[in-house]
Design an enzyme around this catalytic site. Sequence first.
Site, mmCIF file in Angstrom:
data_model
loop_
_atom_site.group_PDB
_atom_site.id
_atom_site.type_symbol
_atom_site.label_atom_id
_atom_site.label_comp_id
_atom_site.label_asym_id
_atom_site.label_seq_id
_atom_site.Cartn_x
_atom_site.Cartn_y
_atom_site.Cartn_z
ATOM 1 N N ARG A 140 27.903 27.243 27.023
ATOM 2 C CA ARG A 140 28.476 27.386 28.374
ATOM 3 C C ARG A 140 27.864 28.520 29.191
ATOM 4 N NH1 ARG A 140 33.179 26.159 25.368
ATOM 5 N NH2 ARG A 140 33.697 23.958 25.670
ATOM 6 N N LYS A 162 17.935 27.580 41.733
ATOM 7 C CA LYS A 162 17.934 26.129 41.464
ATOM 8 C C LYS A 162 17.259 25.910 40.119
ATOM 9 C CE LYS A 162 18.144 23.804 45.912
ATOM 10 N NZ LYS A 162 17.501 22.806 46.774
ATOM 11 N N GLU A 171 3.705 26.265 49.247
ATOM 12 C CA GLU A 171 5.086 26.724 49.500
ATOM 13 C C GLU A 171 5.084 27.929 50.443
ATOM 14 O OE1 GLU A 171 7.569 24.873 48.506
ATOM 15 O OE2 GLU A 171 7.331 24.211 46.418
ATOM 16 N N LYS A 217 12.702 33.443 51.395
ATOM 17 C CA LYS A 217 13.564 32.608 50.554
ATOM 18 C C LYS A 217 14.873 33.334 50.239
ATOM 19 C CE LYS A 217 14.051 29.432 46.860
ATOM 20 N NZ LYS A 217 13.489 28.618 45.803
ATOM 21 N N GLU A 238 23.466 25.467 49.321
ATOM 22 C CA GLU A 238 22.813 24.468 50.184
ATOM 23 C C GLU A 238 23.804 23.589 50.947
ATOM 24 O OE1 GLU A 238 18.943 22.840 48.853
ATOM 25 O OE2 GLU A 238 19.634 20.933 49.629
ATOM 26 N N ARG A 261 20.204 26.403 53.818
ATOM 27 C CA ARG A 261 19.237 26.360 52.715
ATOM 28 C C ARG A 261 18.379 25.095 52.730
ATOM 29 N NH1 ARG A 261 19.848 28.298 46.384
ATOM 30 N NH2 ARG A 261 17.722 27.730 45.856
ATOM 31 N N ASN A 320 13.670 22.678 52.137
ATOM 32 C CA ASN A 320 13.210 21.351 51.713
ATOM 33 C C ASN A 320 12.198 20.744 52.678
ATOM 34 O OD1 ASN A 320 14.959 21.479 49.543
ATOM 35 N ND2 ASN A 320 16.652 20.594 50.716
ATOM 36 N N HIS A 334 9.576 18.245 51.575
ATOM 37 C CA HIS A 334 9.958 17.805 50.232
ATOM 38 C C HIS A 334 10.586 16.425 50.182
ATOM 39 C CE1 HIS A 334 9.044 21.914 49.230
ATOM 40 N NE2 HIS A 334 9.346 21.745 47.952
ATOM 41 N N HIS A 354 8.376 14.971 47.564
ATOM 42 C CA HIS A 354 8.896 14.687 46.223
ATOM 43 C C HIS A 354 8.637 13.234 45.827
ATOM 44 C CE1 HIS A 354 12.009 18.110 45.430
ATOM 45 N NE2 HIS A 354 10.843 18.374 44.896
ATOM 46 N N HIS A 382 2.796 19.867 42.319
ATOM 47 C CA HIS A 382 3.934 19.937 43.240
ATOM 48 C C HIS A 382 3.485 20.336 44.659
ATOM 49 C CE1 HIS A 382 8.037 20.517 44.593
ATOM 50 N NE2 HIS A 382 7.705 21.720 45.006
HETATM 51 N N1 LIG Z 1 13.756 25.843 41.593
HETATM 52 C C1 LIG Z 1 13.134 25.853 42.737
HETATM 53 O O1 LIG Z 1 13.650 26.323 43.743
HETATM 54 C C2 LIG Z 1 11.756 25.264 42.823
HETATM 55 C C3 LIG Z 1 10.984 25.499 43.967
HETATM 56 C C4 LIG Z 1 9.700 24.995 43.987
HETATM 57 C C5 LIG Z 1 9.201 24.286 42.907
HETATM 58 N N2 LIG Z 1 9.983 24.075 41.820
HETATM 59 C C6 LIG Z 1 9.481 23.355 40.650
HETATM 60 O O2 LIG Z 1 8.414 24.099 40.078
HETATM 61 C C7 LIG Z 1 7.604 23.211 39.319
HETATM 62 C C8 LIG Z 1 6.156 23.531 39.545
HETATM 63 O O3 LIG Z 1 5.888 24.841 39.128
HETATM 64 P P1 LIG Z 1 4.411 25.343 38.814
HETATM 65 O O4 LIG Z 1 3.504 24.895 39.872
HETATM 66 O O5 LIG Z 1 4.499 26.785 38.499
HETATM 67 O O6 LIG Z 1 4.026 24.466 37.534
HETATM 68 P P2 LIG Z 1 3.953 24.705 35.963
HETATM 69 O O7 LIG Z 1 5.089 25.480 35.453
HETATM 70 O O8 LIG Z 1 3.693 23.376 35.400
HETATM 71 O O9 LIG Z 1 2.637 25.605 35.799
HETATM 72 C C9 LIG Z 1 1.385 25.090 36.138
HETATM 73 C C10 LIG Z 1 0.379 25.208 34.988
HETATM 74 O O10 LIG Z 1 -0.102 26.539 34.908
HETATM 75 C C11 LIG Z 1 0.022 27.023 33.569
HETATM 76 N N3 LIG Z 1 0.213 28.473 33.700
HETATM 77 C C12 LIG Z 1 1.350 29.113 34.055
HETATM 78 N N4 LIG Z 1 1.096 30.426 34.227
HETATM 79 C C13 LIG Z 1 -0.204 30.612 33.933
HETATM 80 C C14 LIG Z 1 -1.053 31.767 33.942
HETATM 81 N N5 LIG Z 1 -0.603 32.957 34.342
HETATM 82 N N6 LIG Z 1 -2.341 31.594 33.591
HETATM 83 C C15 LIG Z 1 -2.820 30.369 33.252
HETATM 84 N N7 LIG Z 1 -2.072 29.253 33.236
HETATM 85 C C16 LIG Z 1 -0.778 29.383 33.579
HETATM 86 C C17 LIG Z 1 1.161 26.248 32.986
HETATM 87 O O11 LIG Z 1 1.096 26.214 31.583
HETATM 88 C C18 LIG Z 1 0.936 24.875 33.614
HETATM 89 O O12 LIG Z 1 -0.036 24.174 32.879
HETATM 90 C C19 LIG Z 1 7.979 21.813 39.728
HETATM 91 O O13 LIG Z 1 8.709 21.215 38.687
HETATM 92 C C20 LIG Z 1 8.858 22.025 40.940
HETATM 93 O O14 LIG Z 1 9.820 21.012 41.093
HETATM 94 C C21 LIG Z 1 11.242 24.563 41.773
HETATM 95 ZN ZN LIG Z 2 8.733 22.944 46.362
#
Ligand SMILES: NC(=O)c1ccc[n+]([C@@H]2O[C@H](COP(=O)([O-])OP(=O)(O)OC[C@H]3O[C@@H](n4cnc5c(N)ncnc54)[C@H](O)[C@@H]3O)[C@@H](O)[C@H]2O)c1
Ligand SMILES: [Zn+2]
Length: 358
Positions: A115, A137, A179, A215, A225, A229, A233, A236, A240, A257
């Site tokens: 929990r 999120k 972003e 942000k 949201e 907020r 998006n 997106h 998405h 992404h």
């Molecule tokens: N929660 C939120 O508000 C929010 C906002 C935007 C995006 N997201 C989510 O974030 C995700 C995308 O995140 P991302 O682009 O970081 O992708 P990711 O976590 O897949 O990382 C991208 C790649 O880089 C590698 N990597 C990470 N750090 C590294 C480093 N320092 N050196 C070398 N390689 C490294 C990872 O292993 C992966 O292969 C999506 O799922 C998206 O929906 C969430």
């Molecule tokens: Zn995003």
Amino acid sequence: MKSIKTATSFVLFGEESYQKLSGILNDKNYSIIFVLVDENTHEHCLPYFMGNLEGDFPFEIIEIVSGEINKTLETCSGVWEALSELGADRKSAMINLGGGVITDMGGFIASCFKRGIDFYNIPTTLLAMVDASVGGKTGVDLGLLKNQIGVIIEPEVVIVDQRYLTTLDQRQFKSGFAEMLKHGLISDANYWNQLKENFDTSSIIDAIQTSVQIKATVVQQDPRENGLRKILNFGHTIGHAIESYFLSLGEDKMLLHGEAIAIGMIMETYLSTIYCQLEPEALKEISEIILHHFGWVEISEKDKKEAISLLKFDKKNSHGTIKYVLLEHIGSPVIDVQIKDNDLNDAFAYYHQLQPNH
Ligand SMILES: NC(=O)c1ccc[n+]([C@@H]2O[C@H](COP(=O)([O-])OP(=O)(O)OC[C@H]3O[C@@H](n4cnc5c(N)ncnc54)[C@H](O)[C@@H]3O)[C@@H](O)[C@H]2O)c1
Ligand SMILES: [Zn+2]
């Protein structure tokens, strides 16, 4: 030490942030601290992270396989089992060391385990630093649909350290840049102009801080949201759907992404000229800048149809309608705009005719 407050948490910058984190971990006296990594952050980020902490903490490392494709409940189940086998209890904590996949999923895993246990985000991609790790999120994808299962819950603390970016490849870096462009477009024309003119990696930390501040300010005012907020998006709703569809085509076709969001932002900017009287010059400028950084992606008639049908299941649906965030001007968004199907088709057609040498 620079610190930015969000709704219930804060984001720390700079070397001293590790001292601060060490102090917090020490005071909290956790039974076990689990560090969630993927194979890349295990190799490139974990040794540096551990080397910066001060103190002797009871750590366990849990590694999952990288990639959006693994942002699933199955992966969470595996981690919950590992936590259980390794003796995690309610006084354990989780440190999410990685990109947005790790911070989204790790936050969700921690918030459900017994929990809810404390968690901390240490973003290692540009995208996670400026966006995913901040604001609470968390969640996973469900089949092809993005972020369908999750909760909004903030980490105890986020540490942003740009030194992790040295091992990140250029494509991933750009994905995060999308972003940042979004942050300019939805709230700060000066920031947009600054990013558009010369994005110099030597001043990256200033830009990261601007993005986090934008942000954080939004999240503080509307953590759940209900209204404001939604501006985060922008790009997106369509983005998405494009991301999900290309993900279903396998590894070599998939878009990151930010790459999908970049396309979504062009199309939603086009819609802004129809529904919000955005000036045509702004559409031209935004399209040019985004294409310059992200190139143009072929989206066939079939791709379009599939993406649109996914869009109809998008998380922003309410009472069966799809609501968009559009722009009135650069830096000034409008939420909850409903659009007609044929205008959505035109938005795809607009993007299509941007093909170079068309
Ligand atoms: N929660 C939120 O508000 C929010 C906002 C935007 C995006 N997201 C989510 O974030 C995700 C995308 O995140 P991302 O682009 O970081 O992708 P990711 O976590 O897949 O990382 C991208 C790649 O880089 C590698 N990597 C990470 N750090 C590294 C480093 N320092 N050196 C070398 N390689 C490294 C990872 O292993 C992966 O292969 C999506 O799922 C998206 O929906 C969430
Ligand atoms: Zn995003």
